[in-house]
Design an enzyme around this catalytic site. Structure first.
Site, PDB file in Angstrom:
ATOM      1  CD  GLN A  96      -2.797   1.219   0.017  1.00  0.00           C
ATOM      2  OE1 GLN A  96      -3.061   0.193  -0.605  1.00  0.00           O
ATOM      3  NE2 GLN A  96      -3.234   2.410  -0.350  1.00  0.00           N
ATOM      4  CD  GLU A  97       3.198   3.737   3.693  1.00  0.00           C
ATOM      5  OE1 GLU A  97       3.498   4.670   2.922  1.00  0.00           O
ATOM      6  OE2 GLU A  97       2.674   3.929   4.797  1.00  0.00           O
ATOM      7  CB  SER A  98       6.382   2.106  -1.979  1.00  0.00           C
ATOM      8  OG  SER A  98       6.752   0.744  -1.762  1.00  0.00           O
ATOM      9  CE1 TYR A 145      -0.496   3.145   4.244  1.00  0.00           C
ATOM     10  CE2 TYR A 145      -1.274   2.739   6.474  1.00  0.00           C
ATOM     11  CZ  TYR A 145      -0.258   2.716   5.542  1.00  0.00           C
ATOM     12  OH  TYR A 145       0.984   2.255   5.890  1.00  0.00           O
TER      13      TYR A 145
END
Length: 663
Positions: free
Chosen positions: A512-514, A619
């Site tokens: 999810q972050e990158s 998120y």
């Protein structure tokens, strides 16, 4: 790795013909492209003109030519624009330039040339261009009611001030195709979004004489309400409502007091309902127990927008008012009711209070519709599957790609240029061209097998974000390995285990972050695979004894994973092992979820749905859904999302003291 040092373009003509695959080798022309991108970003028109000849023949020549022409488009001749679009016909750059040219023609009100060019515009994803085209339909006397509805829809969807939709709305208002309430609603939306220029643009259409009061109510809405609360007349009442919206954004209790005063603010029933909806939303975003009571003052839910109704549902969930949940979801517009979040909560509401057979049957149908053929696609799909008594399992793998399918992807000129640009360091340009080639280059987009082959092309070159995003768009064939890849597996597993943290959680968060982009950087300054902020990284490095650390190391794969997993473990420990709370802390900082958890003990899914920040709410849902899928991948066993959620409430007084140093 410095990819731009090992790239070679194809011969331009062969590339544009789509007949030759991408080749990696030394190419000094790459530096010209990087220099031109920087010159474009800095508005150095002369430098772009000087460098363009050196970019001729490069695989990414269409980008070089686009930057040079775009930088001077307002002074360019129509012949130059047409020559560009003919030279690069069929490419993303041609369609991007046509989008830019159409916007300029619209600003110039050159409707004849706009009408000539618009049929060739393939992307058709620019709302402002769409509004210009709709205005032309209106001027030609075509389908007035449908044109007005489309203009209204596009205008409302834009958060920032624009020329195209605002001009179209003003013209249709002058022709009595849009009403004064239509225009005032846009002003309300602008005020709620804290977009003063949007408010001014709308007010100028419907009540230009009121513009002088806009700054007054923006600067001091409470004072404005006290001085003008008893004023009557449609535009005066709308300004009072705008002031209430402005006040509610920062002080919902103060706005409620103003609205409830006697003789009170002079509003119509519809305006009063909207005001109570805005106040209720603001209170709900503050997680105030007063939110349901503020919403209870709304006498007709149909007066509220779907956004306000969504917050009314959230407040009712937090208060355990299931009948209000059911009633409010049913009041939403049909398209909003189809959102899986609201369908899931409606199903839960139907089952909440001694349901009869009809309620149970309706709830089951909703849950089956959400879960679909494979419930592991998202947060509410997984929850629906578990409500049906099933655990999360992985879908069957599609048939392997043939050599011919893979070769066709490798020969696609748009995919080649997109991948080349990404690996060269032109990520934004490469992503846009890649997405165009898989979505809009063909009518209706790529079929599933071609999407899988395109995703495989990206996977083979470790461009994981395009691998994931492309594969996610298949409708029938689901390749779980493409959608949930496990790059850098040994490094992630080793560091996760040494930190004492579930590797599936680390992968779920990193995805999810990158999307596994090693050199990813956020606008806020977070860097690397796990998107760690420099200050957080320095603190964590000291905490785990990582000596000689500097923020420049955050784009080093192993260093980033080491610091990211260590910080995630510290957050988990601080929140007694709660994955939702730790994920919220990772995204929004630990102070916010510490505050958000205060209040009643809640089903974690309800707590997550009530997170005030849309970005963090989305998120946390995605991290937990990702984690569940990765756990199924790693273990080969059915999994439960609910077991990872639990309940959330105030910190246990007997728990260890809060780690107040945790950044």
């Amino acid at each position: 790795m410095q990819w731009h040092r090992i790239l070679t373009p194809l011969v331009a003509g062969a590339l544009l013909a789509g007949s030759v695959p991408l080749v990696w080798a030394q190419n000094k022309g790459d530096e010209i492209l990087l220099e031109m991108q920087q010159a474009f970003q800095q508005g150095e028109r002369k430098k772009l003109e000087q460098l363009l000849p050196a970019a001729r023949g490069h695989a990414l020549e269409p980008w070089a030519a686009y930057w040079e022409l775009k930088a001077r488009l307002e002074e360019a001749s129509e012949q130059e624009v047409q020559a560009f679009m003919q030279r690069y016909a069929g490419s993303y750059q041609e369609d991007r330039m046509r989008n830019d040219w159409l916007l300029l023609l619209g600003q110039r009100r050159d409707w004849g040339r706009f009408a000539e060019q618009h049929p060739y515009y393939r992307m058709s994803d620019d709302r402002e261009v769409r509004c210009h085209a709709l205005l032309i339909e209106h001027l030609l006397g075509q389908a007035s009611a449908s044109v007005a509805a489309a203009v209204r829809s596009n205008w409302y969807a834009l958060r920032d001030a624009d020329d195209g939709c605002t001009h179209a709305a003003g013209t249709l208002y002058g022709a009595n195709q849009l009403s004064a309430p239509d225009i005032w609603r846009k002003a309300r939306l602008g005020m709620a979004a804290n977009r003063p220029q949007v408010v001014r643009n709308a007010v100028e259409i419907v009540a230009p004489q009121a513009l002088e009061q806009i700054q007054e109510l923006l600067d001091s809405p409470g004072k404005y309400l006290r001085n003008r609360a008893t004023e009557r007349g449609q535009w005066q009442q709308e300004l009072l409502l705008l002031a209430l919206i402005r006040l509610a954004n920062g002080n919902p209790d103060g706005a409620a007091q103003q609205l409830g005063n006697r003789p009170g603010v002079q509003l119509s029933p519809e305006q009063r309902n909207w005001a109570w909806g805005v106040i209720g939303k603001a209170a709900a975003q503050n997680l105030s127990g007063a939110a349901p009571d503020y919403f209870a003052n709304v006498t007709r839910d149909s007066d509220l927008s779907d956004d306000l109704l969504g917050w009314k549902v959230r407040a009712a969930l937090r208060a355990g008012r299931w009948r209000a949940v059911l009633k409010t979801v049913d009041a939403m517009r049909p398209e909003a009711r189809q959102d899986n979040a609201w369908r899931y909560w409606k199903a839960r509401a139907l089952l909440a209070d001694k349901p009869g057979d009809s309620e149970r049957a309706a709830a089951r149908q909703l849950l089956q519709d959400i879960a679909g053929a494979w419930g592991a696609r998202g947060f509410y799909e997984q929850l629906a599957q578990e409500e049906l008594g099933q655990r999360i399992t992985l879908p069957p793998a599609p048939a392997p790609l043939s050599a011919e399918e893979k070769a066709a992807a490798r020969a696609n000129p748009g995919l080649n240029r997109g991948l080349y640009a990404i690996l060269l360091g032109l990520r934004s340009e490469g992503v846009r061209e890649w997405n165009y080639s898989t979505s809009l280059y063909q009518s209706g987009g790529m079929p599933d097998r071609e999407l899988l082959a395109a995703a495989d092309f990206a996977c083979q070159h470790e461009v994981w974000d395009r691998c994931i995003n492309t594969s996610e768009r298949t409708k029938g064939a689901i390749d779980i390995g493409q959608r949930y890849p496990t790059p850098f597996r040994k490094a992630v597993l080793d560091r996760a285990r040494s930190a004492g943290i579930d590797p599936a959680y680390v992968y779920g968060l990193t995805r999810q972050e990158s999307r596994f982009v090693i050199d990813a950087r956020s606008h806020a300054g977070a860097a690397g695979l796990m998107q760690v902020m420099p200050a957080t990284a320095r603190w964590t490095a000291r905490k785990i004894g990582l000596t000689d650390f500097s923020p420049g190391q955050l784009t080093d794969r192993d260093t980033n994973i080491t610091i990211g997993t260590a910080y995630l473990k510290l957050a988990l420990d601080d929140f007694a092992g709660s994955m939702p709370l730790a994920a919220a802390a990772y995204n929004a900082g630990p102070g916010r979820p510490r505050s958000w958890r205060n209040g009643p003990e809640l089903d974690a899914a309800i707590w997550i749905e009530n997170i005030p920040f849309a970005e963090t709410r989305d998120y946390v849902k995605k991290v937990l859904a990702n984690t569940t899928v990765y756990a199924a991948l790693f273990t080969g066993q059915p999994q439960s999302l609910k077991s990872r959620l639990g309940t959330i409430g105030p910190r246990d007084p007997s728990a260890p003291t809060v780690n107040k140093e945790l950044p």
